[in-house]
Scaffold this motif. Sequence first.
Motif, short mmCIF file in Angstrom:
data_model
loop_
_atom_site.label_atom_id
_atom_site.label_comp_id
_atom_site.label_asym_id
_atom_site.label_seq_id
_atom_site.Cartn_x
_atom_site.Cartn_y
_atom_site.Cartn_z
N ARG A 160 -1.61 -35.11 -36.65
CA ARG A 160 -0.65 -35.01 -37.76
C ARG A 160 -0.25 -33.55 -37.95
O ARG A 160 -0.98 -32.65 -37.55
CB ARG A 160 -1.27 -35.58 -39.03
N ASN A 180 1.47 -30.26 -40.41
CA ASN A 180 1.91 -29.66 -41.66
C ASN A 180 2.95 -28.60 -41.35
O ASN A 180 2.68 -27.65 -40.61
CB ASN A 180 0.72 -29.02 -42.39
N SER A 220 4.98 -27.85 -44.19
CA SER A 220 5.53 -27.75 -45.55
C SER A 220 4.94 -26.59 -46.35
O SER A 220 5.69 -25.76 -46.86
CB SER A 220 5.28 -29.07 -46.30
N GLY A 247 9.50 -29.69 -42.31
CA GLY A 247 9.29 -30.42 -41.06
C GLY A 247 10.55 -30.84 -40.34
O GLY A 247 10.48 -31.55 -39.33
N SER A 304 10.78 -34.26 -38.55
CA SER A 304 9.48 -34.80 -38.12
C SER A 304 9.09 -36.11 -38.80
O SER A 304 8.61 -37.03 -38.13
CB SER A 304 8.37 -33.79 -38.40
N ALA A 305 9.24 -36.19 -40.09
CA ALA A 305 8.71 -37.36 -40.80
C ALA A 305 9.48 -38.63 -40.48
O ALA A 305 8.98 -39.74 -40.67
CB ALA A 305 8.70 -37.11 -42.31
N THR A 326 2.95 -33.31 -43.47
CA THR A 326 4.41 -33.42 -43.44
C THR A 326 4.83 -34.65 -42.65
O THR A 326 5.76 -35.35 -43.04
CB THR A 326 5.03 -32.16 -42.81
N ALA A 327 4.14 -34.90 -41.55
CA ALA A 327 4.53 -36.02 -40.70
C ALA A 327 3.34 -36.50 -39.88
O ALA A 327 2.44 -35.71 -39.54
CB ALA A 327 5.69 -35.64 -39.78
N VAL A 383 13.12 -34.71 -45.37
CA VAL A 383 13.30 -34.83 -43.95
C VAL A 383 14.78 -34.53 -43.71
O VAL A 383 15.61 -34.90 -44.53
CB VAL A 383 13.00 -36.27 -43.46
N MET A 440 8.80 -42.12 -42.12
CA MET A 440 8.11 -41.48 -43.24
C MET A 440 6.70 -42.04 -43.45
O MET A 440 5.97 -41.52 -44.31
CB MET A 440 8.92 -41.54 -44.53
N SER A 442 3.51 -39.76 -44.22
CA SER A 442 3.92 -38.44 -44.70
C SER A 442 3.65 -38.29 -46.19
O SER A 442 3.99 -39.17 -46.98
CB SER A 442 5.41 -38.23 -44.43
N ASP A 443 3.06 -37.15 -46.56
CA ASP A 443 2.84 -36.85 -47.97
C ASP A 443 4.15 -36.59 -48.72
O ASP A 443 4.15 -36.50 -49.95
CB ASP A 443 1.94 -35.61 -48.12
#
Lengths: 241, 241, 271, 271
Positions: free
Chosen positions: A112, A114, A116, A131, A134-135, A164-165, C102, C125, C128-129
């Motif tokens: 995974r 990050n 962000s 990102g 990415s997500a 982030t993703a 995004v 998504m 994803s946070d």
Amino acid sequence: MSEESFGPPEMMAVALARLLRNGETVFHGVASPLPMVATLLAKRLHAPDLVYLSIAGGVDASPSRLPASTVDPVLLEGARATVTLAELFDLSARGRLDVAFLSGVQIDGRGRVNMSAIGPFARPTVRLPGGAGSALLMPTAKRVLLWRAKHDPRVFVDELDFVTAAGNVERVVTPLCVFRRAEDRLVVETIHPGVSPDVVRVETGFPVEVGSKTPVTAPPTPEELAVLEELDPGRVRASEF
Amino acid sequence: MSEESFGPPEMMAVALARLLRNGETVFHGVASPLPMVATLLAKRLHAPDLVYLSIAGGVDASPSRLPASTVDPVLLEGARATVTLAELFDLSARGRLDVAFLSGVQIDGRGRVNMSAIGPFARPTVRLPGGAGSALLMPTAKRVLLWRAKHDPRVFVDELDFVTAAGNVERVVTPLCVFRRAEDRLVVETIHPGVSPDVVRVETGFPVEVGSKTPVTAPPTPEELAVLEELDPGRVRASEF
Amino acid sequence: MIDKQTTLAEAIGAIPDGATAALGGNTLHRAPCAAVHEIVRQGKRGLNLVKTAGAYDVDLLCAAGCASAVSAGFVGYETPFGLAPAYRRGVETGTVEAREHVCASVIAGLRAASQGVPFMPLAGMDGSDLQAARGFARIADPYGGPSVVAIPAIAPDVAILHVQQADRSGNARIDGTRFEDVLMAQAARRVIVTAEEVVDAVEPAAVAIPGFLVNAVVEVPGGASPCSCAGVYAYDAEALKAWTAAARTPEGARAYIEDRILAVAGVGVGA
Amino acid sequence: MIDKQTTLAEAIGAIPDGATAALGGNTLHRAPCAAVHEIVRQGKRGLNLVKTAGAYDVDLLCAAGCASAVSAGFVGYETPFGLAPAYRRGVETGTVEAREHVCASVIAGLRAASQGVPFMPLAGMDGSDLQAARGFARIADPYGGPSVVAIPAIAPDVAILHVQQADRSGNARIDGTRFEDVLMAQAARRVIVTAEEVVDAVEPAAVAIPGFLVNAVVEVPGGASPCSCAGVYAYDAEALKAWTAAARTPEGARAYIEDRILAVAGVGVGA
């Protein structure tokens, strides 16, 4: 640089190129010099029918020079058609994008990323760029290839500050090794020539099994290096290091 | 036909044209000869900055000839730009389309239309062509202008077999009269020259108030007729009668 | 044909403080930089910037105190010039809110506005946070499929786009990649087009943005500089290097803005 | 470059009975008529046709017993030739299901498929019986706005498009109005392009459909006839008049199909 010598930029570009298969649709976004080089390299080597897509909008561009910015209009040169970024995201969203290249400021042991924030999201210690796609791309592209030109415990972390993703990561290519995702964990698939297993272990912030029996990445062949040099005489491949 | 004489096609084309204002964005779809003629007529008369949009995709087309099919590629001639049908629906959906021309096989006293079926929807006595964009355009365009080249009780009905679309109908132009929508009912605004109030009452299937005090539609002026004849020498305006 | 040609000062002057402003282009390419400089000169405040991937434009507006929120998927100068120092500082000190998206969710939000609907479903998504951090709702598929993220509509008060060529009624030609410019023109309430050149007529087949979507046209040769404008000029690496170096500190950024932007003649500094 | 050029018989042969097939063009214009004729010759059954506004293509496939459902906003020949007699008869006798759409809801469904989401919100439709008749759900806006209609995704098994020019890898140029062809190519699982001419390379700036979306390319001069093909030929009023007259009765339609379509040499009549 002679064709026989190579460093991390060459090893990474070649390792990434080898992961691409003929006929695949392959996408990279902003700030992606190594994927740009690797995709064009693969097209010249073993994957002539690979469909090269980028945020610059070109389909199968054959640029006259490789730009430092991978959104540069030069990436429209020689393109057979143009597409919008929205169309490229849609392509992935409907499950038709074969490969997306992505990266992370932090990457964890599950692959995974990050992009962000370091520290709390709302008021971070370090606000990162974000990102980009990415997500959306990580969960929807068939294969996600991560790359990062830096391999240390601040990049490869046991715990992300922020996810982030997450998604279909298949491999991660670094200056030290190639990770493959098995089940939900990154495992060292090969170590690059000349890199000691101890260095990989020390520089990786999550637990990895690596030792003298870990296979070594095949070094770039003279042909790979020759084509790479011809493609990228300005060494854009080294710009991320 | 001399410039002084006129029949229902001329009266309807002129009455529709007069309803259009300078600067408005105006759209027609398939099977819309009278709106096509009316829009181009308004642009030549009082609304030079009207933006003429059609399903054919042209923006401000100035066709060399008027086609019988209002999707014809000739409606791209002279266009300043092109847009897709999807973009035109979006324009209306976000509240930015000023005028949509629509019609109905049946039209009721509230200005709603049936373009779908006579008899039960699933197994109709007569399957109609369908409402095309009506059910999106009627509720979202700022002003909807209905037209129909036939005015009888089978068209202007008290009750629709099926409500294909309902919405922002402002006026309805027929060979006999102009209806205006007041509150939620169509009322006769003007009767065309030479038409008797009785005929309007008999030929309209829903109750209307019409009599000797009902204003008469101003007949086409010589200028209107001259420009119309110049625009439409092939009398496409008469093709719906 | 309605003549919409005006001056940069007038076109930008119509933007109220607090507006949501979509900026065309992407990272180092075809950003509406002359318009951004004018925003700085007029001292706008409280702007919410919308862009898939921003760089100098977003960074400068953060440095100058014009932006209070940034709705973007990426803000940075790519490999050549690294992170966006003023944007970073703004978020880290709390003067700028990072409404991280995004890139695809910026597009989804603009699509929703363009299509007149309150939200747009978006694939992906998962994991994803960002969903929680941004409060993006998940909604059920009424037809029984899996749930999906719903991105709220993004209807910019204004879209500011720099193009290679436009006519006086706003028909705009974009050479090279169009990025999200066309979608921004559809989603925004007002559209300002700055163009390398204003001509009598743009070749119709080449029109990317039809004039009826455009409210103001301004001729600004070099209007994307220091970013690139495809077919006209490359990005100005020296200027970007100078800015990103200066912007590392608030003082450096302020001095740069005073010397290189506010001091440019012809336009009052404003509010 | 992957060579995707093939014959009409092979391209159409790959379509299974029961497929959902999107047809390019609009009413009398740039419909993929040669491909439709081949579908008739191959005797496909149970097709669900998708189109915003169809005419000859939809009508003929209903007459020939190939279509069992039509998802369209409009089926008719416009003013010149009136209603679609075979489509009408099919729906009225229960052999064809009229899955009536708004043209905009066909677009919404294709957009959903193209974007990989299960449904697409659509503005409007207030007061229309189509919502209930077609079972279109209304869904709440999770952000508190008014509810909106949700159109389920329409993912055609195949899109069949006729264009002016294509190369062997499928890059396709469309002159004149593109209608929903590009969207159909994005939404469909497979894409068949028939082209007036197949060339070595299509001018990149003119490519409407990039080759990587296309599975089969067939050179068919006159492939839209009796419909128009912008810049190449107008619609064939005589043929359309003859067909619509013949199609008024099942016998007339059958005779026309036997004489004018099945009898055309070079392709077996099939199943």
